[in-house]
Motif scaffolding. Structure first.
Motif, short mmCIF file in Angstrom:
data_model
loop_
_atom_site.label_atom_id
_atom_site.label_comp_id
_atom_site.label_asym_id
_atom_site.label_seq_id
_atom_site.Cartn_x
_atom_site.Cartn_y
_atom_site.Cartn_z
N VAL A 1 0.84 -1.21 0.00
CA VAL A 1 0.00 0.00 0.00
C VAL A 1 0.87 1.24 0.00
O VAL A 1 0.65 2.18 -0.78
N HIS A 2 1.88 1.28 0.88
CA HIS A 2 2.75 2.45 0.94
C HIS A 2 3.49 2.66 -0.38
O HIS A 2 3.61 3.79 -0.87
N ASP A 3 3.99 1.58 -0.96
CA ASP A 3 4.71 1.71 -2.22
C ASP A 3 3.79 2.25 -3.32
O ASP A 3 4.19 3.11 -4.12
N GLU A 4 2.56 1.74 -3.38
CA GLU A 4 1.62 2.20 -4.41
C GLU A 4 1.27 3.66 -4.21
O GLU A 4 1.20 4.43 -5.18
N ALA B 1 -9.05 11.56 -9.05
CA ALA B 1 -8.44 11.12 -10.30
C ALA B 1 -7.35 10.09 -10.06
O ALA B 1 -6.95 9.37 -10.99
N ASP B 2 -6.83 10.01 -8.83
CA ASP B 2 -5.76 9.06 -8.52
C ASP B 2 -6.27 7.66 -8.23
O ASP B 2 -5.48 6.73 -8.11
N LEU B 3 -7.59 7.48 -8.09
CA LEU B 3 -8.12 6.19 -7.65
C LEU B 3 -7.79 5.07 -8.62
O LEU B 3 -7.55 3.93 -8.21
N ASP B 4 -7.78 5.37 -9.92
CA ASP B 4 -7.49 4.32 -10.91
C ASP B 4 -6.08 3.77 -10.77
O ASP B 4 -5.80 2.63 -11.15
N ARG C 1 -8.37 -2.68 -3.44
CA ARG C 1 -8.68 -4.06 -3.08
C ARG C 1 -8.62 -4.26 -1.57
O ARG C 1 -9.44 -5.00 -1.01
N VAL C 2 -7.69 -3.59 -0.91
CA VAL C 2 -7.63 -3.67 0.54
C VAL C 2 -8.91 -3.10 1.16
O VAL C 2 -9.51 -3.71 2.06
N VAL C 3 -9.32 -1.95 0.68
CA VAL C 3 -10.53 -1.32 1.21
C VAL C 3 -11.76 -2.20 0.96
O VAL C 3 -12.60 -2.39 1.84
#
Length: 361
Positions: free
Chosen positions: A285-288, A301-304, A311-313
């Protein structure tokens, strides 16, 4: 998918006289609900003196949730809840629900979500700006306050310093706790006794009603806005031609605020706890987030670009542990959007706090 009723039916043990299983639902809901599939695919429980049925078989649950005409809302439980929530969206029957939903849908279009994201960023910055290295936090309490401020400002289209927002935030916890207790523990006349808890609940209800009524009156005096309150003021029932009353609008706003903060806070707190128990997933998650945001504030706009974070959420409600009453179903549209945005912002804030300061010797 089978169209027949579940083949295994049963009855939950441990019912109390008059209360049924209300105490188990109040004191240990996850443990109690998790035990029901062992007793059948369709299990009868007691909600006070009234029977209720819990569907534990996936196909039957899917049919019940998707065939709203056949499985309409009704019965003693909803009759009791409507006395507290009115005929608002979650309480409305199939036909009324469709009309109400159409009135609210524009408030959740993409351009509105962009505005809500700005509020999220402001409130997360406000919260994390007070945190200090080494400080111990009650994460659930902090996130509950955070999500309540976000959803109140978003639904009411108010500024953070608005007095009405402060009144709503101060009263809502007491009101939600009181409503939950009255639905799960239907003690009837006992709630009319002048006990300290009953007085606190009635006082909080009065404060909450006055605050929301004041916001409705202000919007009515200055029409033309494009927030949810203004939309509901202009809504007209297709069948009757009548507009919503101020009481109906107040009920809708109370439900939208109430449904959007506690579910989100619990889901987010559980997501962060799950990540803490799985270091490899936390690192991904942190890396992404680092790769997608590069230190800037997140936007919708960053959600994609945050597929793993999403997927975690999405996994949290599927566990059935953070939100036992919403397991397999997720939370409201507002809650889902806020949860994604908050996870992004908090993760980004946490990362930046652990980066070395180039100006520190």
């Amino acid at each position: 998918m089978s169209a027949t009723l579940p083949s295994r039916t049963g009855k939950a043990p441990g019912a109390w006289p008059l209360l049924g299983h209300a105490w188990q639902l109040h004191a240990r809901p996850l443990e109690f609900l998790s035990s029901l599939p062992a007793h059948g695919d369709l299990v009868r429980i007691g909600m006070g003196p009234w029977p209720a049925y819990v569907v534990c078989e996936p196909d039957a649950a899917h049919r019940m949730l998707t065939d709203s005409r056949t499985f309409d809302k009704g019965g003693p439980f909803f009759d009791k809840a409507r006395g507290l929530f009115g005929s608002s969206l979650p309480m409305a029957g199939w036909q009324e629900h469709r009309w109400q939903r159409r009135q609210m849908q524009p408030a959740f279009q993409s351009d509105r979500i962009e505005r809500y994201a700005l509020v999220m960023g402001e409130e997360v910055d406000r919260m994390t700006g007070r945190w200090r290295a080494g400080q111990r936090l009650d994460v659930t309490a902090a996130l509950t306050t955070l999500t309540l401020r976000i959803v109140t400002r978003s639904v009411l289209a108010a500024e953070a310093q608005d007095e009405a927002v402060a009144e709503v935030q101060e009263s809502l916890h007491t009101v939600i706790d009181g409503i939950y207790q009255r639905v799960m523990l239907p003690l009837g006349p006992l709630y009319r006794l002048p006990t300290p808890a009953n007085r606190r609940y009635r006082h909080a209800c009065d404060r909450l009603h006055r605050a929301i009524d004041g916001i409705i009156a202000a919007r009515r005096a200055a029409p033309g806005g494009n927030d949810l309150v203004s939309m509901l003021l202009t809504a007209v029932n297709d069948d009757t031609g009548e507009p919503m009353s101020d009481v109906d609008i107040r009920d809708q706003l109370m439900v939208m605020i109430g449904a959007g903060f506690e579910t989100t806070a619990n889901s987010l707190a559980f997501a962060l706890w799950l990540l803490s128990q799985h270091p490899e997933a936390e690192a991904r998650v942190h890396d992404e987030v680092d790769r997608t945001l590069a230190g800037r504030t997140a936007t919708t706009a960053d959600l994609d670009g945050l597929t793993y974070t999403r997927r975690v959420v999405n996994e949290v409600p599927l566990t059935g542990k953070a939100l036992p009453f919403l397991a397999k179903g997720g939370s409201s549209m507002v809650a889902n959007w806020l949860m994604v945005g908050l996870l992004i912002r908090i993760s980004d804030s946490a990362r930046r706090r652990h980066e070395p300061d180039p100006h520190r010797p």
